[in-house]
Design a protein around this motif. Structure first.
Motif, PDB file in Angstrom:
ATOM      1  N   GLY A  35      26.116  48.205  17.737  1.00 46.55           N
ATOM      2  CA  GLY A  35      26.579  47.102  16.914  1.00 46.55           C
ATOM      3  C   GLY A  35      25.951  47.192  15.544  1.00 46.55           C
ATOM      4  N   ARG A  36      25.141  48.205  15.350  1.00 46.60           N
ATOM      5  CA  ARG A  36      24.509  48.451  14.058  1.00 46.60           C
ATOM      6  C   ARG A  36      25.400  49.427  13.288  1.00 46.60           C
ATOM      7  N   ALA A  37      25.777  49.049  12.053  1.00 42.15           N
ATOM      8  CA  ALA A  37      26.648  49.894  11.240  1.00 42.15           C
ATOM      9  C   ALA A  37      25.896  51.137  10.784  1.00 42.15           C
ATOM     10  N   MET A  38      26.472  52.308  11.073  1.00 44.10           N
ATOM     11  CA  MET A  38      25.821  53.569  10.724  1.00 44.10           C
ATOM     12  C   MET A  38      26.652  54.434   9.769  1.00 44.10           C
ATOM     13  N   ARG A  39      27.949  54.117   9.629  1.00 43.02           N
ATOM     14  CA  ARG A  39      28.807  54.948   8.793  1.00 43.02           C
ATOM     15  C   ARG A  39      29.932  54.098   8.224  1.00 43.02           C
TER      16      ARG A  39
END
Length: 158
Positions: A35-39
């Protein structure tokens, strides 16, 4: 809470500035278990309206390619992203034109993916200060603002 790395926020804002006065659009992806934005994947605004800049629409073929690529990486959509540019808008009464708040059309679109964050960047011009906010749909279909935390790499100042 939505966590976005500062470099991704900078990419999103740069995309919004480049595309102004048209609405910029794209998607944030992260690990399927997170749920953590990485891209951030900037996408083409396929809205064909030449005289109106207050809408966005993903190109279906591009969206399919982007989602298949994300799936092959073990990613899922964390957030749909777009900008509000200060052009004529269909906003709730009393809200300023470029506010980072979902329009009625945005809320309908949010209903298609109610667990996906909906990030809006507002800017009145390509060099203007920005406002970035995130929203989800609540259990009764109401718009709920979600906290945005800018992750490692510094702090975003608009």
């Amino acid at each position: 809470m939505l966590v976005i790395r500062v470099d991704l926020v900078e990419e999103i804002v740069a995309h919004a500035r480049r595309d102004h006065p048209r609405e910029a659009c794209g998607q944030l992806f992260g690990a399927a278990d997170g749920g953590r934005a990485m891209r951030y994947v900037p996408m083409t605004n396929a809205d064909e309206a030449d005289e109106q800049y207050d809408n966005f629409r993903f190109d279906p073929d591009e969206q399919l390619r982007v989602h298949l690529d994300a799936q092959s990486r073990g990613e899922e959509v964390v957030a749909v992203v777009h900008s509000h540019t200060g052009m004529p808008r269909r906003l709730p009464e009393g809200r300023r034109q470029s506010e980072a708040y979902p329009s009625a059309k945005d809320v309908r679109f949010m209903g298609l993916q109610p667990d996906v964050h909906f990030v809006i960047v507002a800017l009145d011009g390509p060099d203007a200060e920005t406002e970035l906010r995130s929203f989800l749909l609540g259990g009764h279909g109401e718009v709920v603002e979600d906290e945005v935390t800018i992750g490692p790499g510094g702090t975003y100042g608009g």
